[in-house]
Write a protein that holds these residues in place. Structure first.
Motif, PDB file in Angstrom:
ATOM      1  N   TYR A 155      34.154 -31.695  13.328  1.00 28.42           N
ATOM      2  CA  TYR A 155      32.966 -32.506  13.590  1.00 28.42           C
ATOM      3  C   TYR A 155      32.898 -32.776  15.091  1.00 28.42           C
ATOM      4  O   TYR A 155      33.928 -32.841  15.775  1.00 28.42           O
ATOM      5  CB  TYR A 155      33.009 -33.833  12.832  1.00 28.42           C
ATOM      6  CG  TYR A 155      32.605 -33.729  11.378  1.00 28.42           C
ATOM      7  CD1 TYR A 155      31.368 -34.191  10.942  1.00 28.42           C
ATOM      8  CD2 TYR A 155      33.467 -33.165  10.444  1.00 28.42           C
ATOM      9  CE1 TYR A 155      31.002 -34.102   9.607  1.00 28.42           C
ATOM     10  CE2 TYR A 155      33.115 -33.070   9.114  1.00 28.42           C
ATOM     11  CZ  TYR A 155      31.872 -33.541   8.695  1.00 28.42           C
ATOM     12  OH  TYR A 155      31.506 -33.439   7.381  1.00 28.42           O
ATOM     13  N   GLU A 158      43.199 -27.222   5.639  1.00 29.47           N
ATOM     14  CA  GLU A 158      42.000 -26.535   6.108  1.00 29.47           C
ATOM     15  C   GLU A 158      41.206 -27.528   6.966  1.00 29.47           C
ATOM     16  O   GLU A 158      40.965 -28.657   6.550  1.00 29.47           O
ATOM     17  CB  GLU A 158      41.148 -26.085   4.925  1.00 29.47           C
ATOM     18  CG  GLU A 158      39.868 -25.375   5.355  1.00 29.47           C
ATOM     19  CD  GLU A 158      38.968 -25.036   4.178  1.00 29.47           C
ATOM     20  OE1 GLU A 158      37.758 -24.848   4.404  1.00 29.47           O
ATOM     21  OE2 GLU A 158      39.463 -25.000   3.038  1.00 29.47           O
ATOM     22  N   GLN A 186      38.008 -29.087   8.858  1.00 34.33           N
ATOM     23  CA  GLN A 186      36.547 -29.180   8.899  1.00 34.33           C
ATOM     24  C   GLN A 186      36.175 -29.904  10.189  1.00 34.33           C
ATOM     25  O   GLN A 186      36.338 -31.122  10.307  1.00 34.33           O
ATOM     26  CB  GLN A 186      36.029 -29.969   7.694  1.00 34.33           C
ATOM     27  CG  GLN A 186      34.507 -30.090   7.617  1.00 34.33           C
ATOM     28  CD  GLN A 186      33.838 -28.747   7.349  1.00 34.33           C
ATOM     29  OE1 GLN A 186      34.246 -28.014   6.456  1.00 34.33           O
ATOM     30  NE2 GLN A 186      32.828 -28.420   8.136  1.00 34.33           N
ATOM     31  N   VAL A 200      41.792 -30.593   2.597  1.00 38.08           N
ATOM     32  CA  VAL A 200      40.844 -30.486   3.712  1.00 38.08           C
ATOM     33  C   VAL A 200      41.041 -31.679   4.658  1.00 38.08           C
ATOM     34  O   VAL A 200      41.114 -32.825   4.225  1.00 38.08           O
ATOM     35  CB  VAL A 200      39.390 -30.446   3.208  1.00 38.08           C
ATOM     36  CG1 VAL A 200      38.426 -30.370   4.388  1.00 38.08           C
ATOM     37  CG2 VAL A 200      39.187 -29.266   2.269  1.00 38.08           C
ATOM     38  N   PHE A 202      39.284 -33.543   7.819  1.00 40.17           N
ATOM     39  CA  PHE A 202      38.078 -33.684   8.635  1.00 40.17           C
ATOM     40  C   PHE A 202      38.505 -34.163  10.021  1.00 40.17           C
ATOM     41  O   PHE A 202      39.113 -35.239  10.151  1.00 40.17           O
ATOM     42  CB  PHE A 202      37.110 -34.675   7.990  1.00 40.17           C
ATOM     43  CG  PHE A 202      36.559 -34.208   6.672  1.00 40.17           C
ATOM     44  CD1 PHE A 202      35.292 -33.641   6.611  1.00 40.17           C
ATOM     45  CD2 PHE A 202      37.295 -34.323   5.500  1.00 40.17           C
ATOM     46  CE1 PHE A 202      34.772 -33.203   5.412  1.00 40.17           C
ATOM     47  CE2 PHE A 202      36.785 -33.874   4.295  1.00 40.17           C
ATOM     48  CZ  PHE A 202      35.531 -33.301   4.245  1.00 40.17           C
TER      49      PHE A 202
END
Length: 573
Positions: free
Chosen positions: A131, A127, A129, A103, A105
Motif C-alpha cells: 500500500y 505474501e 500486499q 498475507v 499488508f
C-alpha cells in the motif's frame, strides 16, 4: 509480481511535472530542500505545503496503480509492525499494518519497488500486499512500535545539550556528578530526553515544566515569565510512560508502579555550580500521567529587598513594619505571584546572629542560612498549627508560617504576634483589604485582627519590557485619560513597548517585576476594623491614608518604562 515490479513507471518528479501540479519554481524549491534535508520529494512537497497530503497520495495512487492508506486512521498492533526487523523497516521505508492468514499488508513509500517486496517476503514468509503512504507516516508507526525518537527531534534536543555543554551547564544528582551534556550514543534515549527537557528549562529560565499526555501526542511546555510556551522540540508520543517513570526514579521518593494516585517528590541538580531543585507533582489523567516540575533556583531568592521593585515610599513603610519587635505581617496574592520570594527576601534582610528565626513551610522550597526551617507533613498530623505550637516553645524572635488557611492557624499566629513575636505569613486573597475580611470570615474576632496585624502586602508579577528590543511609543489620549483617572503624573513619562526579538522569544517582554499594594494598620484603621469589617470601607480609608492600589502601582511603573499599560491592565484590573 516480479514482472509488474520491472515495468518502468514514472518517478514522483515526473508525475508532478506531467500533471502540472507544481510550477517549475516550486519544483526547484522542493528539490533543493530534498538535497539539504535528505528527505524524499513527496515528503518535502507536503511539508512545504506545496500540495495537500490527500491530493498527493491520490495522484500517486492513480499513476502507480496501487491503493493508498492513511496510517493515522488505523489502530496498528505494535506486534504486527514488528514483524519486519526495525533496521530493515527503516531502510526500506515500509511497515506492516495488518496481518491476515498468510498475507501481510505493508505500507510503503514506494510500493512498486520489487526488490523491497521480495526481501520482506523472504524475511517473513508472508505474501506481501503493498500500500502507498508517506515516509513520515511510516516513521511515526515505527517510533510508536519500537519506542524510539525520530532523528530530527532527538538531534534538536541533543543540539541543545551540546550548546549547554559549551556554556558549561551540567547537572549533578545526589553525591555523583553526571555530565549529561556529553552525547553518548550508548546512553538510554529516555535519559537524554529527560536531561534535554530539564536543561531547556534552565536555559530559558522557566519557572515550571509541564509534561502533558493527550490522545495522540505528548506536549512539553515551559512557563516563562508567567506565560506557558510550547517547548521548541518534539517528544515522541511513545515516550510518555518512560519519561514519567524516569522522573519518578530521579526523585527517589515516588512509587514507579503506582499510576492511579497523585504523587509528590523532589529532584536536586547542580547547574553552573548553583543548586537547583525541582518540586515534582504527578497526577493520573485519562491519557496517562501528567507531570509538573516547579523550578526552585536557590540562587534566585537570595536577593535584596531593593531588587524586588518596590517604589520608595512603599519600601520605607514596609521597612518600618518589619523592624518592629512584634506583630503580624501578611503577604497576599494568588499562586505564582511571588509571595514566597518576597518573604524570603524580607527574612534575609532581618537575619542577624542575635535573631532566632523559625519557618514552617509545606514544603521547604529554599534553604536559608541561619534560619531554622521545618517541613510541614500533613499525612502524620504535623500541620501548621502543630508547628506553631512547637515553635512557641523554641524561644523564637521571628516566625514565618507558610500559609494561613484555617481559623486555628490564624488564631495561634495572631496570639503569637501579640505576645512578643514578629510573625510573617501568606493568605490567598486578591488584594490587601480583602485579607482582613477573609480572616473575619474564618471566625477570628475583630479585636484580635485589629490588635495583631501590622501591615498587609498584596502583590502580583508583571512582565518587564525587553531591554534588547524596547522602543518608545507615543502617549495617546486614551493613556492620558487613564493616568489622570488615577491621579498619576505622566507629563514627563516615557512609555516603552517591546518590538519582539530572539532574546525575548518575540514577545516583547523579558523577566518579571512586582507591583504592590501595602495596607498599614494605623490607629484609624484599627478603629474601623473594630466597628466594621468590609473590604470596601477599609480600601477607601487606606487610599485616603496613602495606600496605592495594585493598578495604580503598576501604572506608576509604566511611567518609569518598566512595563506596558496592556500588561498592567491584564494583571491588576
Amino acid at each position: 509480481m516480479a514482472q509488474k515490479g520491472s515495468v518502468r513507471r514514472k518517478t514522483v518528479k515526473e508525475i508532478l511535472t506531467d500533471n502540472k501540479l507544481l510550477t517549475e519554481e516550486q519544483l526547484n524549491q522542493a528539490q533543493e530542500e530534498c538535497k539539504r534535508s535528505g528527505e524524499l520529494l513527496q515528503s518535502v512537497v507536503v511539508r512545504l505545503n506545496l500540495m495537500s497530503r490527500v491530493d498527493l497520495l491520490r495522484t500517486l495512487s492513480q499513476e502507480w496503480g496501487v491503493k493508498a492508506v492513511n496510517l493515522d486512521e488505523i489502530e496498528i498492533d505494535p506486534e504486527v509492525a514488528k514483524v519486519i526487523p526495525e533496521a530493515a523497516a527503516r531502510r526500506h521505508r515500509a511497515v506492516p499494518f495488518v496481518k491476515e492468514d498468510n498475507v501481510l499488508f505493508v505500507a510503503m513509500s514506494d510500493p512498486k519497488d520489487f526488490f523491497v517486496i521480495e526481501d520482506i517476503q523472504l524475511r517473513t514468509n508472508f505474501e506481501v500486499q503493498p500500500y502507498l503512504t508517506l515516509p513520515e507516516d511510516i516513521n511515526k508507526v515505527l517510533d510508536k512500535a519500537y519506542g524510539l525518537a525520530d532523528s530530527v527531534s532527538v538531534d534538536k534536543i541533543f543540539g541543545d545539550l551540546k550548546e549547554s555543554s559549551e556554556e558549561g551547564l551540567t547537572l549533578e544528582k545526589a553525591e555523583q556528578k553526571v555530565e549529561v551534556t556529553d552525547i553518548d550514543a550508548s546512553a538510554p534515549e529516555v535519559e537524554k530526553l529527560v536531561n534535554g527537557i530539564i536543561l531547556g528549562a534552565l536555559q530559558q529560565k522557566a519557572s515550571d515544566i509541564h509534561i502533558e499526555p493527550f490522545e495522540n501526542k505528548l506536549l512539553v511546555r515551559y512557563r516563562i515569565d508567567g506565560v506557558l510556551r510550547e517547548a521548541p522540540f518534539h517528544v515522541p508520543y511513545s515516550f510518555r510512560n518512560a519519561l514519567i517513570a524516569k522522573i519518578k526514579i530521579m526523585t527517589e521518593q515516588m512509587d514507579i508502579t503506582e499510576r492511579r494516585r497523585p504523587q509528590d517528590g523532589r529532584i536536586q541538580v547542580m547547574a553552573k555550580g548553583n543548586p537547583v531543585e525541582f518540586r515534582v507533582n504527578i497526577i493520573p489523567t485519562v491519557f496517562g500521567e501528567s507531570c509538573v516540575m516547579r523550578v526552585l533556583d536557590r540562587a534566585s531568592v537570595r536577593v535584596d529587598m531593593d531588587k524586588l521593585g518596590f517604589l520608595p515610599d512603599t519600601m520605607e513603610k514596609l521597612q518600618i513594619s518589619i523592624r518592629k519587635p512584634y506583630g503580624l505581617i501578611l503577604v497576599c496574592g494568588p499562586t505564582g505571584s511571588g509571595k514566597s520570594t518576597t518573604l524570603y527576601a524580607v527574612l534575609n534582610s532581618i537575619n542577624d546572629p542575635d535573631t532566632k528565626i523559625l519557618t514552617a513551610e509545606n514544603p521547604v522550597e529554599y534553604n536559608l542560612s541561619g534560619i531554622i526551617q521545618v517541613n510541614v507533613i500533613q499525612e502524620i498530623g504535623f500541620d501548621f498549627c502543630s508547628a506553631l505550637r512547637a515553635f512557641l516553645r523554641q524561644d523564637p524572635d521571628v516566625i514565618m508560617v507558610g500559609e494561613i488557611r484555617d481559623r486555628e492557624t490564624a488564631q495561634i499566629a495572631m496570639e503569637a504576634a501579640m505576645t512578643g513575636h514578629l510573625v510573617f505569613s501568606t493568605i490567598h486573597t486578591n488584594d490587601a483589604p480583602s485579607a482582613i475580611a477573609r480572616l473575619h470570615e474564618m471566625g477570628i474576632p475583630s479585636f484580635l485582627i485589629a490588635s495583631s496585624i501590622e501591615c498587609i502586602l498584596a502583590q502580583r508579577l508583571v512582565r518587564r519590557v525587553c531591554n534588547e528590543c524596547k522602543q518608545k511609543v507615543q502617549m495617546t489620549s486614551e493613556y492620558e485619560q487613564l493616568f489622570k483617572q488615577y491621579g498619576i503624573d505622566a507629563s514627563n513619562a516615557t512609555l516603552f513597548k517591546g518590538k519582539g526579538c530572539d532574546v525575548c522569544g518575540g514577545t516583547g517582554y523579558k523577566g518579571r517585576a512586582g507591583i504592590h499594594e501595602l495596607l498599614v494598620m494605623t490607629d484609624e484603621m484599627r478603629a474601623l476594623v473594630l466597628k466594621e469589617i468590609a473590604a470596601g470601607p477599609l480600601r477607601e480609608l487606606a487610599r485616603k491614608q496613602g495606600m496605592r492600589t495594585l493598578l495604580e502601582d503598576g501604572l506608576v511603573k509604566v511611567t518609569q518604562g518598566r512595563s506596558t499599560i496592556e500588561e498592567i491592565l491584564s494583571t491588576a484590573q
